[in-house]
Scaffold this motif. Structure first.
Motif, PDB file in Angstrom:
ATOM      1  N   ALA A 104       0.839  -1.201   0.000  1.00 27.52           N
ATOM      2  CA  ALA A 104       0.000   0.000   0.000  1.00 27.52           C
ATOM      3  C   ALA A 104       0.874   1.251   0.000  1.00 27.52           C
ATOM      4  O   ALA A 104       1.971   1.240   0.549  1.00 27.52           O
ATOM      5  N   PRO A 105       0.383   2.338  -0.607  1.00 29.35           N
ATOM      6  CA  PRO A 105       1.149   3.582  -0.629  1.00 29.35           C
ATOM      7  C   PRO A 105       1.391   4.062   0.804  1.00 29.35           C
ATOM      8  O   PRO A 105       0.505   3.961   1.652  1.00 29.35           O
ATOM      9  N   GLY A 106       2.597   4.564   1.054  1.00 32.22           N
ATOM     10  CA  GLY A 106       2.889   5.142   2.360  1.00 32.22           C
ATOM     11  C   GLY A 106       3.160   4.139   3.457  1.00 32.22           C
ATOM     12  O   GLY A 106       3.283   4.515   4.617  1.00 32.22           O
ATOM     13  N   SER A 107       3.257   2.852   3.114  1.00 32.83           N
ATOM     14  CA  SER A 107       3.486   1.881   4.191  1.00 32.83           C
ATOM     15  C   SER A 107       4.973   1.561   4.287  1.00 32.83           C
ATOM     16  O   SER A 107       5.739   1.811   3.368  1.00 32.83           O
ATOM     17  N   LEU A 108       5.375   1.002   5.438  1.00 32.52           N
ATOM     18  CA  LEU A 108       6.761   0.586   5.632  1.00 32.52           C
ATOM     19  C   LEU A 108       6.765  -0.930   5.699  1.00 32.52           C
ATOM     20  O   LEU A 108       6.172  -1.527   6.582  1.00 32.52           O
ATOM     21  N   VAL A 109       7.395  -1.558   4.701  1.00 32.00           N
ATOM     22  CA  VAL A 109       7.377  -3.010   4.622  1.00 32.00           C
ATOM     23  C   VAL A 109       8.781  -3.539   4.846  1.00 32.00           C
ATOM     24  O   VAL A 109       9.727  -3.098   4.190  1.00 32.00           O
ATOM     25  N   ALA A 110       8.949  -4.475   5.763  1.00 28.51           N
ATOM     26  CA  ALA A 110      10.272  -5.069   5.980  1.00 28.51           C
ATOM     27  C   ALA A 110      10.324  -6.414   5.273  1.00 28.51           C
ATOM     28  O   ALA A 110       9.360  -7.187   5.336  1.00 28.51           O
ATOM     29  N   VAL A 111      11.437  -6.690   4.599  1.00 28.41           N
ATOM     30  CA  VAL A 111      11.620  -7.985   3.957  1.00 28.41           C
ATOM     31  C   VAL A 111      12.711  -8.707   4.737  1.00 28.41           C
ATOM     32  O   VAL A 111      13.832  -8.213   4.833  1.00 28.41           O
ATOM     33  N   VAL A 112      12.375  -9.866   5.333  1.00 29.26           N
ATOM     34  CA  VAL A 112      13.383 -10.581   6.107  1.00 29.26           C
ATOM     35  C   VAL A 112      13.521 -12.003   5.584  1.00 29.26           C
ATOM     36  O   VAL A 112      12.673 -12.493   4.838  1.00 29.26           O
ATOM     37  N   ILE A 115       5.450  -7.256   7.458  1.00 24.57           N
ATOM     38  CA  ILE A 115       6.714  -7.979   7.317  1.00 24.57           C
ATOM     39  C   ILE A 115       6.522  -9.068   6.277  1.00 24.57           C
ATOM     40  O   ILE A 115       5.536  -9.802   6.325  1.00 24.57           O
ATOM     41  N   VAL A 116       7.473  -9.155   5.333  1.00 22.60           N
ATOM     42  CA  VAL A 116       7.403 -10.210   4.315  1.00 22.60           C
ATOM     43  C   VAL A 116       8.548 -11.173   4.602  1.00 22.60           C
ATOM     44  O   VAL A 116       9.709 -10.762   4.655  1.00 22.60           O
ATOM     45  N   VAL A 117       8.250 -12.443   4.797  1.00 23.07           N
ATOM     46  CA  VAL A 117       9.300 -13.406   5.097  1.00 23.07           C
ATOM     47  C   VAL A 117       9.578 -14.223   3.835  1.00 23.07           C
ATOM     48  O   VAL A 117       8.661 -14.825   3.282  1.00 23.07           O
ATOM     49  N   LEU A 118      10.845 -14.219   3.392  1.00 24.87           N
ATOM     50  CA  LEU A 118      11.196 -14.967   2.187  1.00 24.87           C
ATOM     51  C   LEU A 118      11.916 -16.253   2.579  1.00 24.87           C
ATOM     52  O   LEU A 118      12.780 -16.252   3.451  1.00 24.87           O
ATOM     53  N   VAL A 119      11.539 -17.337   1.913  1.00 21.96           N
ATOM     54  CA  VAL A 119      12.293 -18.577   2.061  1.00 21.96           C
ATOM     55  C   VAL A 119      12.530 -19.108   0.653  1.00 21.96           C
ATOM     56  O   VAL A 119      11.573 -19.341  -0.085  1.00 21.96           O
ATOM     57  N   ALA A 120      13.796 -19.273   0.284  1.00 24.15           N
ATOM     58  CA  ALA A 120      14.165 -19.806  -1.035  1.00 24.15           C
ATOM     59  C   ALA A 120      13.424 -19.116  -2.174  1.00 24.15           C
ATOM     60  O   ALA A 120      12.884 -19.761  -3.064  1.00 24.15           O
ATOM     61  N   GLY A 121      13.366 -17.793  -2.133  1.00 20.44           N
ATOM     62  CA  GLY A 121      12.829 -17.029  -3.256  1.00 20.44           C
ATOM     63  C   GLY A 121      11.320 -16.928  -3.297  1.00 20.44           C
ATOM     64  O   GLY A 121      10.768 -16.303  -4.184  1.00 20.44           O
ATOM     65  N   ALA A 122      10.628 -17.550  -2.351  1.00 23.26           N
ATOM     66  CA  ALA A 122       9.173 -17.434  -2.337  1.00 23.26           C
ATOM     67  C   ALA A 122       8.748 -16.799  -1.012  1.00 23.26           C
ATOM     68  O   ALA A 122       9.447 -16.909  -0.010  1.00 23.26           O
ATOM     69  N   VAL A 123       7.563 -16.180  -1.016  1.00 26.23           N
ATOM     70  CA  VAL A 123       7.069 -15.554   0.217  1.00 26.23           C
ATOM     71  C   VAL A 123       6.454 -16.656   1.074  1.00 26.23           C
ATOM     72  O   VAL A 123       5.482 -17.300   0.675  1.00 26.23           O
ATOM     73  N   SER A 124       7.055 -16.891   2.265  1.00 30.00           N
ATOM     74  CA  SER A 124       6.469 -17.969   3.069  1.00 30.00           C
ATOM     75  C   SER A 124       5.326 -17.419   3.932  1.00 30.00           C
ATOM     76  O   SER A 124       4.346 -18.092   4.186  1.00 30.00           O
ATOM     77  N   GLU A 125       5.462 -16.191   4.418  1.00 27.46           N
ATOM     78  CA  GLU A 125       4.337 -15.586   5.144  1.00 27.46           C
ATOM     79  C   GLU A 125       4.512 -14.081   5.157  1.00 27.46           C
ATOM     80  O   GLU A 125       5.625 -13.582   5.020  1.00 27.46           O
ATOM     81  N   HIS A 126       3.419 -13.365   5.278  1.00 28.10           N
ATOM     82  CA  HIS A 126       3.570 -11.928   5.498  1.00 28.10           C
ATOM     83  C   HIS A 126       2.423 -11.404   6.329  1.00 28.10           C
ATOM     84  O   HIS A 126       1.317 -11.957   6.333  1.00 28.10           O
ATOM     85  N   GLY A 127       2.695 -10.321   7.047  1.00 28.09           N
ATOM     86  CA  GLY A 127       1.690  -9.747   7.941  1.00 28.09           C
ATOM     87  C   GLY A 127       2.397  -8.866   8.932  1.00 28.09           C
ATOM     88  O   GLY A 127       3.590  -8.634   8.836  1.00 28.09           O
ATOM     89  N   SER A 128       1.661  -8.393   9.944  1.00 22.69           N
ATOM     90  CA  SER A 128       2.300  -7.512  10.916  1.00 22.69           C
ATOM     91  C   SER A 128       3.105  -8.352  11.898  1.00 22.69           C
ATOM     92  O   SER A 128       2.976  -9.574  11.973  1.00 22.69           O
ATOM     93  N   TYR A 129       3.913  -7.690  12.704  1.00 26.91           N
ATOM     94  CA  TYR A 129       4.814  -8.342  13.647  1.00 26.91           C
ATOM     95  C   TYR A 129       4.057  -9.297  14.577  1.00 26.91           C
ATOM     96  O   TYR A 129       4.387 -10.468  14.718  1.00 26.91           O
ATOM     97  N   SER A 130       2.958  -8.796  15.152  1.00 31.17           N
ATOM     98  CA  SER A 130       2.228  -9.613  16.139  1.00 31.17           C
ATOM     99  C   SER A 130       1.577 -10.834  15.475  1.00 31.17           C
ATOM    100  O   SER A 130       1.615 -11.946  16.015  1.00 31.17           O
TER     101      SER A 130
END
Length: 1511
Positions: free
Chosen positions: A656-664, A825-840
């Motif tokens: 979304a515009p204006g959001s802060l997304v972390a990729v880990v 937060i977007v969690v990557l495992v081997a080039g694919a997104v394994s899960e994403h969502g907020s920290y909690s």
């Protein structure tokens, strides 16, 4: 026709008998018609062109000059003489018989003509150059045609006497006035009348003689020579040609596919796969087929040459015209020589014929040299333009290249395309016309020779042809040696570069001798090859010297032996010799041109492959407006290669515009690939990415340009001061600006050399923030900075309250502490997104993310919760550079900028690495110091030098002997005119001629072989001295001297000493002796010539002095302005992704154009000044020819034909040799500087001795106690103290942590223990030995260090651990096991012999750090200094290193220089430093209680008690 003319002038038009008497003259009518009309006709034909500027000019005229006014006054006087002459004709008309018509027409024609001249003079004021070439030629013609009437009138006046009526004595006076005025005008047109705005070659040459030239003194380019224009045409032609070539390529592929037939057969792939490939090919017809094809891809070919010809056809045609005229005139001289010899031998000949021949010889030589220089000028122009357009094309291609094509060639290879391949085209352009001109000259020579000697010429030509394969064989041999030697050179330079890059490690570990030995071994191989190469060269020089003489010997001998009536007379012999001399040049050139053509072919292929490569395909990146989404990945799958494995699979994401997304994600899970895919750097397999708005990108490794800090942040945007200050504050750059010498105007070296890692990263971040884009892609920008700085940056820039809070931010991160504050937060495992969502949400899911946190997160989290102080001020973190080098590098940078400002080189900041001392040595004077030549000759050996010189003297004595003998031989023809020629006389003549010739070659062989030995000896000595000194100089030298400059001494300068200087010396000696011997022979024939030699010699010397100094300056400017082209290119390629992400390609293209224009300027000036010189020198040569001919004519009765032939044929040869002498002197002066530069580095002050008389006891240090007693140190004598009187004791096996803010002197402490810095006062005592009293190696070999930056060298893994082979394999394996590398090394195919690539590129950073740990374990000294690695290492490796150190070094004294407090909380004592003093020194528990500096630092880092620190 002649009858009408006779009526017109009232006298005879032509009568041949006028010429066959001693006082020969032309008929008056001929003089008044033909000789008047030729020059006038010439001017009238060309006047319209001259008057054009008047019609179309919108410019205003330039100011009046004295010269202009003077010329116009003279013209008015000429008009008046014409008027007077016309008036006289009318006056005579009133007499009895009317004068002939010619008396009216000529003055009228002259009146019109002088008016035209007035007009032309006026019109030229519209032009910058006000001289008119047409007028200049007109004056020459007019004066030449006027000479004949002039001498007729004088003769008639002398016969008749002035008093009597001499067909109107007024006319006589008017003619002389008119002639005198024309002569004056001719002389005036020789001075350049130039608008003050423009400069001419001689002005520049003079300026360059008086003072060093700068780029401002060089003339600006004409518009048509600017890169933009040249490249514009080139690109247009290139596009059409490449398109055609690609169609051809498609046809070739289709044929190939049809040949291969059904994909099932003959193709080892399953049907489905091949179908896939075909489908892919249909989809992308432009793309080249990869999967099914062999190793190298096909590419569009054959278009480059066509494009170049199409772009530069005008130049090619013009140069062909000039070359043709020149080639024709080359054959006129021998014919004139023949006539002259005939004239001298003929008693009856009239004197005027002789003078005519002399003048004709002079004119031929003059026109020939003018044509040749014009031709060369055009060729060199062509060469520079071709090079420029190729470089521009390569640069532009680099900006648009796809990543697959980019992988095919490294940065080095691409820079090579620019430097080497484009240069080859430039060299080829200079000789391209030899391809047709050489065969033409050869054919013409043979035709004329046949005329002289008949079939016996074939003998001479057979000898020439035989020499070609011999030469070919020698060249091929030499080439293989050269190739082998290049390999040695590369290897030596590679090690040398590594040694210089890792010099600190070498010093700390005392490894210099091992590397010195390695380099010397390679050098020995190199010199052995060099010696063989020089032997071959001597033989080929020997063959080449024998050639002309063998050829003449063969021809003359056969001619005399075939038939006894054949007598060799002077005409035949010397005409033949001068023709053979003409033949030598094309024969020598042809093979060279052909081999150069072959090389150019290789370059053509490389350039076509590169320039015809695939462009970046960004079709998968779309910019459709979709509401509520800034970046949307739709089923995106991307790979790095076109059919490689996907690095990112099926990613579907909406940001979304204006959001802060972390990729880990873990290391290698594809975080950086995700970023690259967004930037369009990857190959799309399926799906697409939609991006709305502009991008800003912060790469993982900061890319810093070589410009000021401010320019790096603005990155081409407009300056908005308020926003700029805001950005700097937010990015924590204010404290750095205070440290930097010139604030934000500090020049940053290449690759950001004078900034620490963290500073680079923050500058890179500031650039992004300032660009004010919509979407920010941040690839782990916080990894390179300290924790507290990272926290500050997150709060003020990236976080929810930061500067970028309204923007879309995609943050790749390894730091866990910031995750609670991000939106998603977007969690990557081997080039694919394994899960994403907020920290909690993710924590609740108990997925991969939760496990990741559990293993590393707890402690950090506790720390985060406890930090609630908002008042944290940013602190400059400790960079990977210790402060020493940082300070020194910054200082160097200031000096550099001052030097740049001083020499007015401001517009191109990249001129940094020039040593001012060497470039701007005295302008005039003796040129390079004579001592340099002496120093070189001493290195060669004075005995060698003397005998080499004697050999050359011997050769030229024999040469003069040969020629005098030939001259006597030809005079036999007179002596035995009507009798048979005695056989024994004939045999004697041939025999002695042969013997003299052979001795000539043998002397030369002797000299060159001695020269080879001497040169190799000199190379050996100079390299040895340079190397051993450089390895012994103190560290401070390396910090203040750019590595590039030192490498250059070992590469370029040593190459010059090895190969170029010996050649230059030989050629110079050879030319010098040749000129002396020629002048000697002419003087023998006509002794008066010696009088003329003196003024000519003086003129020649001055031209030489002026030219050499200017030429050297221009050569220097060329190389100075050329390196920015390459460094700018290298910079661009390394920062491609950044430039593309910001969309700044156009700006960089512009910058490249301007950099190249500056270089073109100096190259053009160099070309023009070369032509300036050549024309003046060839004029000296033409005068030598003229005087030798003239004197021969004057002393006609006393001379034999043979000696005249000898004198003039030598003179005809002298022009080329004079030219060469200047070239060689200039080259020798340019090259001898290398000796000076090498010598300069052998005189640098060295550090203390490696081993001294006093050796430490065996097994020292046994306890590991360190005492500092009132120790002070400074970096250089003129700077203040860095450590101010430190006193402390460190007990045996104690673990001490050293902490302090940047600049507190932590790193200086290590440097002092190893004596990288010598004490300014006080001392350090280790186990009772004062370390200042023992040798450096004794000290350094007994301490161990684990440095900050893990430096590895090319070589085996084992060599990196133990370069001296001191330890057994078991010990090495043990060390590897303790360093947790054993498993990894055992899996490698070569195990310990595994080859480490340059800088350890083929190991990960963590593994490199572990190798450094293994080094320390292997040494196992009693004292270990651990300069803690900054954030380069991931948490796991860090953990491994800490545990190993705790267990393995339990019984050692360990000093840890810490950047993160966690690591030292369990040490026995902590030393807190501030401003070079110890302010606190106690156990960590005590210090935490004390509420001092340490506890404040601990609080910043979130540490409250010593227990919280397991990490």
């Amino acid at each position: 026709m002649s009858a009408a003319l006779e009526k017109f002038c009232g006298s005879v038009f032509w009568n041949a008998s006028y010429l066959t008497r001693p006082d020969a003259d032309l008929p008056e009518c001929f003089q008044k018609t033909v000789l008047v009309w030729i020059p006038l006709g010439f001017l009238w034909v060309f006047t319209p062109w001259q008057l054009l500027p008047m019609c179309r000019s919108k410019e205003k005229k330039s100011s009046l000059t004295k010269l202009y006014i003077f010329k116009q006054v003279l013209c008015v006087l000429l008009v008046l003489t014409a008027v007077a002459e016309l008036a006289l004709a009318f006056l005579e008309d009133t007499g009895q018989d009317s004068p002939p018509a010619v008396q009216y027409t000529n003055p009228s024609l002259y009146m019109v003509t002088w008016f035209l001249v007035l007009l032309i003079h006026d019109t030229r004021r519209f032009c910058l150059r006000r001289d008119s070439g047409i007028l200049f030629f007109f004056w020459i013609l007019s004066l030449l045609c006027g000479i004949l009437p002039f001498q007729s009138l004088v003769r008639r006046a002398l016969q008749v006497g002035f008093g009597r009526k001499l067909g109107a004595s007024q006319q006589f006076v008017l003619f002389f006035i008119s002639y005198g005025l024309q002569l004056l005008l001719f002389l005036l047109s020789g001075f350049s009348d130039v608008a003050p705005e423009i400069s001419l070659p001689h002005r520049m040459v003079y300026k360059g003689y008086r003072k060093p030239l700068e780029i401002e003194d060089v003339w600006d380019l004409k518009d048509k020579d600017k890169i933009q224009v040249i490249y514009g045409t080139f690109e247009k032609n290139m596009k059409t040609a490449v398109r055609k070539a690609q169609e051809e390529l498609e046809k070739r592929k289709r044929k190939k596919r049809q040949r291969e037939g059904d994909p099932d057969h003959g193709n080892s792939m399953s049907k489905a796969q091949s179908q896939d490939i075909l489908v892919m090919e249909e989809k992308q017809p432009k793309k080249k087929k990869k999967g099914a094809k062999g190793p190298r891809k096909d590419y569009p070919r054959g278009w480059l040459m066509k494009t170049l010809c199409k772009t530069f056809w005008q130049n090619l045609l013009l140069s062909v015209a000039f070359k043709l005229v020149h080639d024709g005139l080359v054959f006129v001289s021998p014919q004139l020589l023949k006539l002259l010899i005939a004239f001298v031998s003929d008693e009856e000949a009239f004197a005027w014929q002789g003078y005519l021949y002399s003048i004709l010889l002079f004119l031929t030589a003059l026109i020939q040299s003018l044509c040749l220089q014009q031709y060369f000028n055009l060729c060199f122009h062509l060469g520079t333009n071709v090079r420029a357009s190729l470089i521009a094309a390569i640069y532009k291609k680099a900006l648009t290249m796809s990543s697959a094509t980019r992988k095919e060639s490294t940065v080095g290879e691409t820079v090579n395309l620019m430097s080497a391949d484009a240069q080859r085209f430039m060299d080829m352009a200079n000789f391209v016309h030899q391809l047709w001109s050489s065969p033409l000259q050869i054919i013409l020579s043979i035709v004329f020779l046949w005329g002289e000697l008949g079939p016996s010429v074939l003998a001479g030509i057979a000898v020439m042809v035989l020499l070609v394969p011999i030469n070919g064989f020698l060249v091929a041999k030499a080439k293989t040696i050269q190739v082998r030697n290049m390999k040695n050179k590369d290897e030596r330079m590679k090690i040398m570069t590594e040694v210089l890059n890792g010099i600190k490690i070498l010093k700390l570990f005392a490894w210099e001798p091992s590397f010195e030995k390695r380099i010397n071994e390679i050098r020995a191989r190199e010199l052995k090859d060099l010696l063989n190469f020089t032997y071959l060269q001597s033989i080929s020089i020997f063959v080449f010297t024998c050639a002309p003489f063998l050829v003449s010997l063969a021809s003359f001998a056969v001619y005399v032996l075939v038939d006894e009536n054949n007598v060799l007379d002077a005409q035949k012999a010397f005409t033949a010799i001068s023709l053979f001399n003409v033949l030598r040049f094309p024969m020598a050139m042809l093979p060279l041109v052909l081999s150069s053509l072959v090389q150019t072919n290789v370059s053509t292929e490389r350039l076509e492959r590169y320039l015809g490569g695939e462009e970046l395909d960004t079709s998968a990146i779309r910019h459709d407006p979709i509401s509520g989404s800034a970046v949307r990945f739709s089923d995106a799958t991307f790979s790095w290669e076109q059919d490689g494995n996907a690095a990112i699979r099926d990613v579907t994401l909406d940001i979304a515009p204006g959001s802060l997304v972390a990729v880990v994600g873990a290391v290698g899970s594809g975080k950086s690939s995700l970023v690259s895919a967004m930037l369009g750097e990857m190959e799309n397999i399926k799906g697409h990415i939609n991006i709305q708005g502009s991008l800003a990108y912060v790469p993982q490794q900061a890319w810093i340009q070589n410009a000021t800090l401010k320019d790096n942040i603005l990155f081409g945007s407009e300056l908005d001061e308020e926003r700029y200050q805001q950005v700097i504050k937010a990015c924590a750059l204010l404290p750095d600006l205070e440290l930097l010498p010139a604030g934000d105007q500090t020049e940053i070296g290449e690759k950001g050399i004078n900034l620490s890692g963290g500073q680079k990263q923050r500058v890179s971040l500031a650039r992004a923030v300032y660009s004010n884009a919509d979407i920010y892609v941040l690839d782990d920008p916080l990894s390179a900075v300290d924790a507290h700085v990272g926290k500050y940056l997150f709060e003020h820039v990236l976080g929810p309250k930061g500067l970028l809070q309204k923007k879309t931010r995609i943050l790749v991160t390894h730091g866990i502490s910031f995750l609670p504050q991000v939106d998603n937060i977007v969690v990557l495992v081997a080039g694919a997104v394994s899960e994403h969502g907020s920290y909690s949400t993710l924590l609740a899911n108990r997925g991969a993310f939760a496990q990741f946190l559990n293993s590393y997160g707890n402690q950090e989290e506790e720390a985060v919760e406890e930090q609630s102080d908002e008042t944290l001020e940013p602190c400059v973190e400790e960079g990977p550079d210790d402060v020493v080098s940082a300070t020194l590098k910054r200082e160097a940078s200031i000096h550099r900028r001052e030097f740049i400002r001083r020499w007015g080189l401001s517009q191109s900041p990249q001129l940094s690495p020039l040593a001012p001392a060497l470039l701007f040595r005295r302008p005039g004077g003796l040129g390079v110091k004579f001592s340099m030549y002496l120093r070189y000759l001493r290195a060669v050996g004075l005995g060698y030098s003397f005998w080499v010189a004697m050999g050359y003297v011997g050769q030229y004595v024999a040469y003069v002997g040969t020629n005098l003998w030939l001259s006597a031989w030809t005079d036999d023809a007179e002596r035995y005119q009507n009798q048979t020629y005695p056989v024994q006389q004939r045999d004697l003549r041939i025999g002695v001629f042969g013997a003299l010739g052979v001795s000539q070659a043998i002397f030369l062989l002797f000299a060159t072989i001695l020269c080879a030995h001497g040169a190799v000896q000199a190379s050996r000595i100079m390299h040895q001295r340079l190397l051993s000194n450089i390895l012994r100089v103190p560290m401070s030298f390396f910090d203040t001297t750019p590595t590039g400059r030192i490498v250059n001494r070992f590469a370029k300068d040593i190459f010059t000493v090895d190969e170029t200087i010996p050649m230059s010396f030989r050629s110079w000696l050879s030319c010098f002796m040749a000129i002396i011997s020629t002048l000697l022979m002419i003087s023998l024939a006509t002794p008066f010539f010696t009088i003329i030699v003196i003024p000519l010699g003086i003129f020649y010397y001055f031209v030489l002095r002026f030219y050499i100094s200017t030429s050297r300056q221009l050569r220097r400017l060329d190389s100075v302005t050329r390196s920015p082209i390459y460094s700018h290119f290298g910079e661009t390629v390394s920062g491609l992704s950044v430039i593309r992400a910001y969309g700044h390609q156009q700006r960089f293209l512009k910058q490249n154009e301007s950099t190249m224009d500056i270089n073109q300027k100096s190259v053009y000036s160099w070309i023009v000044s070369n032509r300036w010189l050549a024309i003046r020198l060839e004029f000296v040569g033409s005068l030598v020819v003229f005087f030798s001919a003239l004197l021969a004519v004057i002393s006609k009765g006393t001379l034999d034909g043979g000696i005249v032939g000898l004198s003039i044929s030598s003179a005809l040869n002298v022009t080329q040799t004079l030219n060469w002498l200047v070239r060689m002197s200039s080259e020798l002066e340019t090259n001898i500087v290398a000796v000076e530069r090498v010598h300069e580095y052998t005189k640098v002050k060295t550090e203390a001795a490696w081993v001294t008389e006093k050796r430490p006891p065996h097994g020292w240090p046994s306890k590991g106690e360190i005492q500092f007693i009132d120790y002070e140190v400074r970096y250089r004598p003129e700077l203040e103290l860095v450590l101010q009187g430190i006193t402390c004791n460190i007990e045996s096996t104690e673990k001490v942590g050293v902490v302090g803010r940047t600049g507190a002197g932590k790193s200086s402490l290590t440097n002092c223990l190893f004596r990288v810095l010598e004490a300014a006062g006080g001392k350090i005592i280790i186990d009772g030995v004062d370390i200042a009293t023992i040798g450096l190696h004794d000290l350094r070999q007994n301490l161990t260090v684990i440095p900050q930056d893990p430096v590895l060298f090319t070589g085996t893994l084992r060599m990196n651990l133990d370069p001296f082979d001191q330890y057994t394999d078991e010990e090495v394996w043990k060390a590897l096991e303790l360093a947790h590398l054993k498993a990894y090394v055992q899996d490698l195919p070569e195990r310990l012999q595994h080859v480490v690539s340059e800088g350890g590129e083929n190991l990960s950073v963590g593994q490199r750090q572990l190798v450094c740990l293994a080094r320390a374990l292997l040494r196992k000294a009693k004292i270990l200094i651990l300069d803690e690695a900054t954030a380069a290492v991931d948490l796991e490796t860090d953990h491994l290193i800490q545990t190993t150190i705790r267990s393995a070094f339990a019984d050692c004294t360990v000093l840890t220089i810490a950047h993160r407090l966690h690591t030292i909380m369990d040490s026995n004592r902590v030393m807190v430093m501030q401003a070079g003093r110890i302010v606190e020194y106690d156990s960590p528990e005590e210090l935490l209680q004390k509420q001092g500096i340490f506890s404040a630092m601990a609080k910043d880092a979130g540490i409250t008690n010593t227990e919280t620190t397991t990490l």
